[in-house]
Write a protein that holds these residues in place. Structure first.
Motif, PDB file in Angstrom:
ATOM      1  N   PHE A   6      42.600  47.010 -96.642  1.00  0.00           N
ATOM      2  CA  PHE A   6      43.975  46.550 -96.473  1.00  0.00           C
ATOM      3  C   PHE A   6      44.856  46.966 -97.658  1.00  0.00           C
ATOM      4  CE2 PHE A   6      47.144  42.989 -96.794  1.00  0.00           C
ATOM      5  CZ  PHE A   6      47.885  43.348 -95.681  1.00  0.00           C
ATOM      6  N   THR A   7      44.328  46.826 -98.868  1.00  0.00           N
ATOM      7  CA  THR A   7      45.119  47.209-100.039  1.00  0.00           C
ATOM      8  C   THR A   7      45.313  48.724-100.114  1.00  0.00           C
ATOM      9  OG1 THR A   7      43.098  47.162-101.393  1.00  0.00           O
ATOM     10  CG2 THR A   7      44.473  45.185-101.394  1.00  0.00           C
ATOM     11  N   ASN A   8      44.339  49.478 -99.635  1.00  0.00           N
ATOM     12  CA  ASN A   8      44.520  50.934 -99.576  1.00  0.00           C
ATOM     13  C   ASN A   8      45.635  51.297 -98.605  1.00  0.00           C
ATOM     14  OD1 ASN A   8      43.620  53.727-100.179  1.00  0.00           O
ATOM     15  ND2 ASN A   8      43.101  53.726 -97.991  1.00  0.00           N
ATOM     16  N   VAL A  10      39.601  38.632-104.073  1.00  0.00           N
ATOM     17  CA  VAL A  10      40.167  38.996-102.768  1.00  0.00           C
ATOM     18  C   VAL A  10      41.593  38.470-102.654  1.00  0.00           C
ATOM     19  CG1 VAL A  10      39.999  38.601-100.285  1.00  0.00           C
ATOM     20  CG2 VAL A  10      37.955  39.198-101.590  1.00  0.00           C
ATOM     21  N   PHE A  11      41.782  37.209-103.030  1.00  0.00           N
ATOM     22  CA  PHE A  11      43.121  36.630-102.935  1.00  0.00           C
ATOM     23  C   PHE A  11      44.099  37.366-103.841  1.00  0.00           C
ATOM     24  CE2 PHE A  11      46.240  33.811-104.915  1.00  0.00           C
ATOM     25  CZ  PHE A  11      46.977  33.415-103.804  1.00  0.00           C
ATOM     26  N   TYR A  12      43.701  37.611-105.085  1.00  0.00           N
ATOM     27  CA  TYR A  12      44.659  38.162-106.047  1.00  0.00           C
ATOM     28  C   TYR A  12      44.972  39.625-105.771  1.00  0.00           C
ATOM     29  CZ  TYR A  12      47.126  38.826-110.448  1.00  0.00           C
ATOM     30  OH  TYR A  12      48.091  39.099-111.387  1.00  0.00           O
ATOM     31  N   VAL A  13      43.951  40.415-105.416  1.00  0.00           N
ATOM     32  CA  VAL A  13      44.224  41.830-105.169  1.00  0.00           C
ATOM     33  C   VAL A  13      45.124  42.000-103.948  1.00  0.00           C
ATOM     34  CG1 VAL A  13      42.233  42.335-103.679  1.00  0.00           C
ATOM     35  CG2 VAL A  13      43.157  44.125-105.152  1.00  0.00           C
ATOM     36  N   VAL A  14      44.926  41.159-102.922  1.00  0.00           N
ATOM     37  CA  VAL A  14      45.795  41.227-101.746  1.00  0.00           C
ATOM     38  C   VAL A  14      47.203  40.749-102.101  1.00  0.00           C
ATOM     39  CG1 VAL A  14      46.206  40.272 -99.438  1.00  0.00           C
ATOM     40  CG2 VAL A  14      43.914  41.023-100.094  1.00  0.00           C
TER      41      VAL A  14
END
Length: 571
Positions: free
Chosen positions: A467-469, A62-66
């Protein structure tokens, strides 16, 4: 062993990323979608309930993808601002050029006319860097002149390409008095000697000097290619000007350019202006400029055109003398980036990078094999080989890691803790790690969200994917804003270059206008993610995993187009 481990750092980072995904989402194999693709198992877990809490690998995910997606969006915003600023600075640099006419002579700050100055001549064009125009402060008229030592490396380059490049340089007003041209050849090339002789014979009267150097083959630890040719020519320049260097009276600026690069005379004038504006820092300054593909992009396949458009912010460099020249070993294939890193470490982090806002004109890779789809495929193949050579420069991350460790070991001052060093590490991560990481995370996110119902996800995971989308969508829109800004800069630079070409009576240098409403350029707005993946992320993966067993890449020259002689015009 340490050298192998350091050169494979980008590859190890990808393995670590994949391992994190496997550990974080190993339970996805128990989902109904995955079970339907696998053979029946005697023990099935009927539970599809949401996990009470995230596992440690999922928290890291979660941390890294964000983090990566926020950085991607921030990069887009930064890029838009950079293009806006580059356009403004390029326009200002072009406006510094003044055409002196009998009707209107520009005046100096003290009110005297330029043609009355003892340092100028009313019979020649004034130097754009010696007057004050539009409120821009520039250098004094009697500053001593720089000698520009221009290294033109070539290995297997077409003779017509070299002749056109030299004709453009020869059209500059100061070429005859201040340009030293060094044709950096490769000895093992069969036609090198004949090609060099023809070029010297044709252009020896157009420049202050034209010299040739031949990088010998078979030198242990050196490879055939641009970096070796440049290194050999740079050592020759040092030998020629050794006396001035020893007496600290050397006034020579070294410029390295590609065989197909066309530089404006304003480029050299800007270097002169910046040099004398920061004269006390001249021995640790490195100059770079943006590049622009404005000569045959209209004839290039759309994916090639988009890839080069994205690549167009890359820099051309000039050497600082503390670095003792270019490296010639396989790890130096990054060339420009490698030279910047070398200057950085040799000056203990005190190298100064200055931007010259006059862009270098470049050609897109081209093919001469027939027409239609066959030529398109061959051009795309050639562009991929070029991209692989560019991404092979990921070796520079290992070079920087080794030099950092060495600096911490042998120097009392801790370079690693300086803010500039963190900026350097960020640059390397952005160049050699982020493209492949972002692509892997994007592909995984799309597949996972398609196969996994939101109701079965942990709320934190569902938020991260949502959020990443959103960030990817905003990034796509932001890149379209960047392309709109790029159109303005491209038009400005192309019009300026073509004006110079008409005045120099050079009609075969290529002209590729971008008309935004034409279908081929509208397609650029939606095809750039595909081009970035094919010619960015994929060759990066290819390169970094190849580094596990070799650091050598056979240097292959990309085919450049031959422009027919025709009348060219700009709007």
């Amino acid at each position: 062993m340490l050298g192998w481990l350091s050169r494979c750092l980008p590859g190890f980072s990808i393995i670590a990323l994949i391992l994190m995904l496997v550990l974080a989402f190993s339970d996805v194999l128990n989902s109904p979608q995955w079970r339907s693709l696998l053979p029946p198992s005697p023990k099935k877990s009927p539970s599809n309930s949401i996990r009470a809490e995230l596992s440690a690998p999922q928290q890291v995910f979660v941390f890294y993808v964000v983090f990566v997606h926020i950085h991607m969006f921030a990069f887009t915003v930064r890029l838009a601002w950079s293009i806006f600023r580059v356009t403004k600075e390029t326009r200002a640099a072009i406006q510094r050029r003044v055409w002196q006419t009998p009707e209107a002579s520009p005046t100096l700050d003290h009110g005297e006319f330029l043609d009355s100055s003892p340092c100028s001549s009313s019979q020649s064009l004034p130097d754009p860097s010696i007057v004050k125009i539009n409120g821009i402060t520039v250098q004094e008229i009697c500053d001593p002149e720089l000698i520009h030592a221009i290294i033109l490396p070539n290995y297997g380059e077409d003779l017509h390409t070299l002749e056109t490049t030299l004709r453009v340089l020869a059209s500059h007003p100061r070429a005859h008095s201040q340009y030293e041209v060094y044709l950096a050849m490769e000895q093992k090339e069969d036609a090198a000697a004949d090609k060099a002789a023809r070029l010297v014979s044709a252009f020896e009267k157009s420049f202050l000097r034209v010299r040739t150097t031949f990088h010998p083959s078979g030198i242990p630890g050196e490879i055939a290619g641009k970096s070796s040719n440049v290194a050999f020519a740079a050592r020759r320049i040092v030998q020629i000007h050794r006396t001035e260097l020893q007496t600290e009276s050397c006034n020579v600026m070294v410029t390295v350019m590609d065989a197909d690069t066309h530089l404006s005379r304003d480029y050299f004038t800007e270097i002169r202006r910046l040099h004398y504006l920061h004269i006390t820092e001249g021995d640790r300054s490195i100059y770079c400029c943006p590049i622009i593909f404005d000569r045959n992009s209209h004839e290039s396949p759309i994916l090639v055109r988009c890839a080069d458009l994205l690549w167009g912010v890359f820099l051309a460099t000039v050497s600082g003398r503390e670095s003792w020249g270019w490296d010639s070993d396989p790890t130096a294939i990054g060339e420009d980036m490698h030279m910047l890193l070398k200057c950085y470490f040799e000056t203990a982090g005190n190298v100064i990078s200055r931007v010259v806002y006059i862009p270098a004109s470049q050609c897109n890779v081209s093919s001469d094999r027939g027409r239609g789809w066959r030529r398109t495929l061959d051009t795309c193949s050639a562009r991929y080989r070029q991209a692989l050579r560019h991404m092979w420069g990921a070796l520079d991350s290992g070079f920087a890691a080794r030099r950092t460790v060495g600096y911490l070991r042998f120097h009392q001052r801790c370079l690693f803790l300086r803010p500039r060093h963190f900026a350097l590490l960020h640059l390397l991560w952005e160049a050699h790690f982020m493209p492949s990481h972002l692509t892997i995370l994007m592909v995984f996110s799309v597949i996972y969200t398609l196969w996994t119902p939101v109701t079965t996800m942990h709320p934190a995971l569902a938020w991260a994917f949502s959020f990443t989308n959103l960030l990817r969508t905003l990034g796509f829109l932001g890149m379209n804003v960047c392309l709109v800004l790029y159109e303005r800069w491209h038009t400005l630079c192309l019009n300026s270059r073509m004006q110079d070409m008409r005045e120099a009576n050079l009609s075969d240098t290529g002209c590729a206008q971008r008309v935004w409403y034409q279908p081929q350029y509208l397609l650029d707005r939606i095809c750039f993610p595909i081009a970035g993946t094919i010619f960015g992320a994929v060759p990066t993966l290819h390169a970094v995993f190849s580094h596990f067993w070799t650091d050598r890449l056979v240097y292959r020259v990309s085919k450049k187009p031959n422009f027919s002689l025709e009348a060219l015009g700009v709007v």
